[in-house]
Structure formats: structure tokens, C-alpha cells
Design a protein around this motif. Structure first.
Motif, PDB file in Angstrom:
ATOM      1  N   ASP A  45      30.996  10.018  40.309  1.00 30.78           N
ATOM      2  CA  ASP A  45      31.481  10.603  41.559  1.00 30.78           C
ATOM      3  C   ASP A  45      30.498  10.342  42.693  1.00 30.78           C
ATOM      4  OD1 ASP A  45      33.764  11.542  40.392  1.00 30.78           O
ATOM      5  OD2 ASP A  45      33.025  13.592  40.091  1.00 30.78           O
ATOM      6  N   VAL A  46      29.206  10.503  42.412  1.00 27.04           N
ATOM      7  CA  VAL A  46      28.193  10.224  43.428  1.00 27.04           C
ATOM      8  C   VAL A  46      28.222   8.749  43.824  1.00 27.04           C
ATOM      9  CG1 VAL A  46      25.720  10.166  43.905  1.00 27.04           C
ATOM     10  CG2 VAL A  46      26.705  12.128  42.703  1.00 27.04           C
ATOM     11  N   GLY A  47      28.291   7.862  42.827  1.00 25.78           N
ATOM     12  CA  GLY A  47      28.327   6.431  43.122  1.00 25.78           C
ATOM     13  C   GLY A  47      29.561   6.024  43.908  1.00 25.78           C
ATOM     14  N   GLN A  48      30.708   6.597  43.545  1.00 23.56           N
ATOM     15  CA  GLN A  48      31.947   6.278  44.255  1.00 23.56           C
ATOM     16  C   GLN A  48      31.870   6.711  45.710  1.00 23.56           C
ATOM     17  OE1 GLN A  48      35.511   7.627  42.311  1.00 23.56           O
ATOM     18  NE2 GLN A  48      36.783   7.386  44.129  1.00 23.56           N
ATOM     19  N   LYS A  49      31.350   7.910  45.952  1.00 19.53           N
ATOM     20  CA  LYS A  49      31.253   8.398  47.327  1.00 19.53           C
ATOM     21  C   LYS A  49      30.247   7.579  48.123  1.00 19.53           C
ATOM     22  CE  LYS A  49      32.608  13.101  46.039  1.00 19.53           C
ATOM     23  NZ  LYS A  49      33.954  12.986  46.617  1.00 19.53           N
ATOM     24  N   LEU A  50      29.177   7.119  47.473  1.00 18.29           N
ATOM     25  CA  LEU A  50      28.221   6.246  48.149  1.00 18.29           C
ATOM     26  C   LEU A  50      28.888   4.941  48.576  1.00 18.29           C
ATOM     27  CD1 LEU A  50      25.025   6.682  45.927  1.00 18.29           C
ATOM     28  CD2 LEU A  50      25.178   7.179  48.370  1.00 18.29           C
ATOM     29  N   LEU A  51      29.630   4.342  47.662  1.00 18.82           N
ATOM     30  CA  LEU A  51      30.282   3.074  47.961  1.00 18.82           C
ATOM     31  C   LEU A  51      31.343   3.235  49.039  1.00 18.82           C
ATOM     32  CD1 LEU A  51      30.194   0.136  47.141  1.00 18.82           C
ATOM     33  CD2 LEU A  51      31.839   0.607  45.354  1.00 18.82           C
ATOM     34  N   GLU A  52      32.078   4.336  48.998  1.00 22.46           N
ATOM     35  CA  GLU A  52      33.101   4.597  50.008  1.00 22.46           C
ATOM     36  C   GLU A  52      32.495   4.877  51.377  1.00 22.46           C
ATOM     37  OE1 GLU A  52      36.596   6.560  47.167  1.00 22.46           O
ATOM     38  OE2 GLU A  52      35.205   7.850  48.267  1.00 22.46           O
ATOM     39  N   ALA A 106      35.237  -1.614  42.783  1.00 14.27           N
ATOM     40  CA  ALA A 106      35.221  -0.948  41.477  1.00 14.27           C
ATOM     41  C   ALA A 106      33.791  -0.701  41.010  1.00 14.27           C
ATOM     42  CB  ALA A 106      35.959  -1.774  40.433  1.00 14.27           C
ATOM     43  N   ILE A 107      33.653   0.296  40.134  1.00 16.00           N
ATOM     44  CA  ILE A 107      32.366   0.595  39.500  1.00 16.00           C
ATOM     45  C   ILE A 107      32.616   0.759  38.002  1.00 16.00           C
ATOM     46  CG2 ILE A 107      30.380   2.143  39.394  1.00 16.00           C
ATOM     47  CD1 ILE A 107      31.079   3.146  42.162  1.00 16.00           C
ATOM     48  N   VAL A 108      31.781   0.125  37.199  1.00 18.65           N
ATOM     49  CA  VAL A 108      31.822   0.275  35.746  1.00 18.65           C
ATOM     50  C   VAL A 108      30.447   0.763  35.304  1.00 18.65           C
ATOM     51  CG1 VAL A 108      32.236  -0.838  33.526  1.00 18.65           C
ATOM     52  CG2 VAL A 108      33.483  -1.612  35.558  1.00 18.65           C
ATOM     53  N   PRO A 167      28.117   5.704  22.690  1.00 15.30           N
ATOM     54  CA  PRO A 167      28.129   5.229  24.085  1.00 15.30           C
ATOM     55  C   PRO A 167      29.356   5.750  24.832  1.00 15.30           C
ATOM     56  CG  PRO A 167      27.674   3.428  22.557  1.00 15.30           C
ATOM     57  CD  PRO A 167      28.097   4.592  21.728  1.00 15.30           C
ATOM     58  N   MET A 168      29.167   5.996  26.127  1.00 19.15           N
ATOM     59  CA  MET A 168      30.263   6.461  26.976  1.00 19.15           C
ATOM     60  C   MET A 168      30.397   5.512  28.156  1.00 19.15           C
ATOM     61  SD  MET A 168      30.230  10.586  27.016  1.00 19.15           S
ATOM     62  CE  MET A 168      31.936  10.469  27.543  1.00 19.15           C
ATOM     63  N   THR A 169      31.634   5.165  28.481  1.00 18.17           N
ATOM     64  CA  THR A 169      31.912   4.224  29.575  1.00 18.17           C
ATOM     65  C   THR A 169      32.987   4.794  30.477  1.00 18.17           C
ATOM     66  OG1 THR A 169      31.383   2.342  28.146  1.00 18.17           O
ATOM     67  CG2 THR A 169      32.624   1.878  30.157  1.00 18.17           C
ATOM     68  N   ARG A 170      32.815   4.562  31.757  1.00 13.06           N
ATOM     69  CA  ARG A 170      33.831   5.012  32.711  1.00 13.06           C
ATOM     70  C   ARG A 170      33.999   3.951  33.790  1.00 13.06           C
ATOM     71  NH1 ARG A 170      34.104  10.618  36.293  1.00 13.06           N
ATOM     72  NH2 ARG A 170      35.928  10.021  37.511  1.00 13.06           N
ATOM     73  N   VAL A 171      35.238   3.762  34.208  1.00 14.28           N
ATOM     74  CA  VAL A 171      35.573   2.809  35.276  1.00 14.28           C
ATOM     75  C   VAL A 171      36.175   3.575  36.443  1.00 14.28           C
ATOM     76  CG1 VAL A 171      36.899   0.758  35.907  1.00 14.28           C
ATOM     77  CG2 VAL A 171      36.001   1.007  33.576  1.00 14.28           C
ATOM     78  N   SER A 172      35.720   3.264  37.645  1.00 11.80           N
ATOM     79  CA  SER A 172      36.241   3.920  38.847  1.00 11.80           C
ATOM     80  C   SER A 172      36.706   2.856  39.839  1.00 11.80           C
ATOM     81  CB  SER A 172      35.155   4.796  39.491  1.00 11.80           C
ATOM     82  OG  SER A 172      35.650   5.448  40.647  1.00 11.80           O
ATOM     83  N   ARG A 173      37.937   2.974  40.281  1.00 13.61           N
ATOM     84  CA  ARG A 173      38.522   2.023  41.241  1.00 13.61           C
ATOM     85  C   ARG A 173      38.325   2.564  42.655  1.00 13.61           C
ATOM     86  NH1 ARG A 173      40.147  -1.613  44.098  1.00 13.61           N
ATOM     87  NH2 ARG A 173      42.052  -2.846  43.818  1.00 13.61           N
ATOM     88  N   ILE A 174      37.846   1.699  43.552  1.00 16.52           N
ATOM     89  CA  ILE A 174      37.602   2.079  44.949  1.00 16.52           C
ATOM     90  C   ILE A 174      38.730   1.509  45.805  1.00 16.52           C
ATOM     91  CG2 ILE A 174      35.949   2.074  46.846  1.00 16.52           C
ATOM     92  CD1 ILE A 174      34.941   3.390  44.274  1.00 16.52           C
TER      93      ILE A 174
END
Length: 253
Positions: free
Chosen positions: A12-19, A51-53, A63-70
Motif C-alpha cells: 500500500d505504501v509503495g503503491q501510493k508512492l508510485l501514484e 505495476a508492482i510485484v 514465501p509470500m507474493t503480492r502484485v499491485s496494478r497501478i
């Protein structure tokens, strides 16, 4: 904090930074540092403008992985500064999951400047750039009111998530049309300085700078993507401004 909560809040922090217009290396480093602050022994983050992976591994866990689309990106330096501050605070003194979520919610709701302040600032951009490029006070005043309307147009288009290229095309068209109308009405003597000064609000200076920084940092894909996007925006501005000038048969000096 559980691993699911950790990967969620860091993304969430990374997505908001990129946005908000952050560089790619800043996004990747922020996510990585937050995860490591909570005990992740291996973190891999890959970010591009759309996107962020992220993948992380904690001791004794899978291991845990999450993908976020911008989908939407803009430039908001105030929000970017707040997110950077939050990231540093998390790394210095880890917080609870609920506390971080509350801080992110407050950052989303916080407005550093009101709409009327942004509108006046946009008018000031057109006014003073017109003077900088050699225009007179008549051209500067016309540029001021042109940019006020330009901000209204771009803000309205942003609310309905209009394509960035289309917004800049319409913005360039309005600026050139306004300059020609002011010239025909006798308010100004030279339309070129007014158009150039007013159009500076649309010029993608910061995206080009970030694209070059990404290229220097080694994020070639992100750098080329951002640079291409900035060039398309510039092309949209040029085409939009050229249409009224071409119809009127005047040169864009």
C-alpha cells in the motif's frame, strides 16, 4: 504483524508512492525496508510505472507474493513527502498494522492546498512565465485568466479519469485559442509569448526528470516508459496548440 498484513501494508505504501510520482528506486527501496524492519530475511521487489510485484520470506514461513496494478499516476510532492516520512518512522520504530493503516488513511484525506489556491497558483505560473519570455503586462494578465480556466479544465478532466494525452491536447488547444481570441479582441499585441507562458503549466518537466533519474539508476524499462509517456504528452500539447494556429493561418513563433 502477520506476514499477510506486512506484505499488504508495505505494498500500500509503495503503491501510493508510485501514484504520487515517486521514482522507481524509491518505491522498491521503501517496500524492501519496511519488510526488513519487521523481520523479513529475503525481499524482492520489482516495480514499473504500471505495476508492482513484491515477494518476501520470513524465518520459518512460506514465501509470500503480492502484485499491485497501478491505474492512475500524478505528481503530488506533498503526499510524497508524507509517505517518505511515514516509511522512515516505520523503519526506525515499527508500528502496529492498524496504526499504519490509520496514517495512510489520514495521508489520503489530507489536502495541503485548497482548490482555489491551486487555481491561483496556476494563473501565477502563466502570468510570470509570460513576463519571463518577454511578454508585456497585457499578455501576462490574459495568460493569468487563461490559466485559471486551464486549471478548471484539467481538474474536471482528472475527476473523470480522462486520458492524459487527451487532457494535454485539449489544454494546448484552449491556450492557443485563448491567445488568438485575445489578439483579435485587441487585448494583446503578441500572442506567442502569452501562449508559451500559459502552456508551461502543461509541460511535463518533472516526469522527464524522473525518467532520466530512473535511467541513471538502472531502471531501464521504467525510465524508457516514463520518457516515452512524457514525449507523448508534449506531442499532445503541440498538436493541440497547433490546431487553432493552423486554422487561423498564423505562425506559431
Amino acid at each position: 504483524m502477520t506476514s499477510t498484513e506486512l506484505i499488504s501494508v508495505s505494498m500500500d505504501v509503495g503503491q501510493k508512492l508510485l501514484e504520487s510520482g515517486a521514482e522507481i528506486y524509491r518505491v522498491e527501496e521503501s517496500i524492501s525496508r519496511i519488510c526488513r524492519a519487521y523481520g523479513a530475511r529475503e525481499v524482492n521487489v520489482y516495480a514499473v510505472p504500471t505495476a508492482i510485484v513484491a515477494s518476501m520470506v520470513r524465518e520459518g514461513e512460506n514465501p509470500m507474493t503480492r502484485v499491485s496494478r497501478i491505474y492512475h499516476r500524478s505528481t503530488n510532492l506533498g503526499r510524497l513527502d508524507q509517505l517518505n516520512t511515514l516509511c522512515r518512522e516505520i523503519c526506525c520504530a515499527p508500528m502496529e498494522y492498524a496504526e499504519i493503516c490509520e496514517r495512510l488513511h489520514l495521508i489520503d484525506r489530507h489536502e495541503i492546498y485548497r482548490n482555489w489556491q491551486l487555481c491561483l497558483a496556476t494563473g501565477g505560473v502563466g502570468c510570470f512565465f509570460t513576463l519571463l519570455f518577454g511578454g508585456g503586462w497585457q499578455e501576462a494578465c490574459c495568460a493569468f485568466f487563461t490559466c485559471l480556466m486551464l486549471w478548471v479544465l484539467t481538474a474536471a478532466a482528472g475527476r473523470i479519469h480522462t486520458n492524459t494525452l487527451f487532457i494535454n491536447l485539449v489544454g494546448g488547444f484552449w491556450v492557443a485559442l485563448s491567445g488568438l481570441l485575445c489578439l483579435r479582441a485587441g487585448f494583446i499585441e503578441q500572442y506567442d509569448t502569452m501562449i508559451i507562458g500559459s502552456i508551461m503549466f502543461l509541460v511535463p518537466g518533472l516526469p522527464i526528470t524522473n525518467a532520466i533519474r530512473d535511467l541513471i539508476a538502472g531502471d531501464v524499462v521504467a525510465g524508457i516508459t516514463k520518457f516515452t509517456e512524457a514525449l507523448l504528452v508534449a506531442a499532445g500539447i503541440a498538436v493541440g496548440a497547433a490546431l487553432p494556429l493552423g486554422i487561423a493561418g498564423l505562425p506559431g513563433r
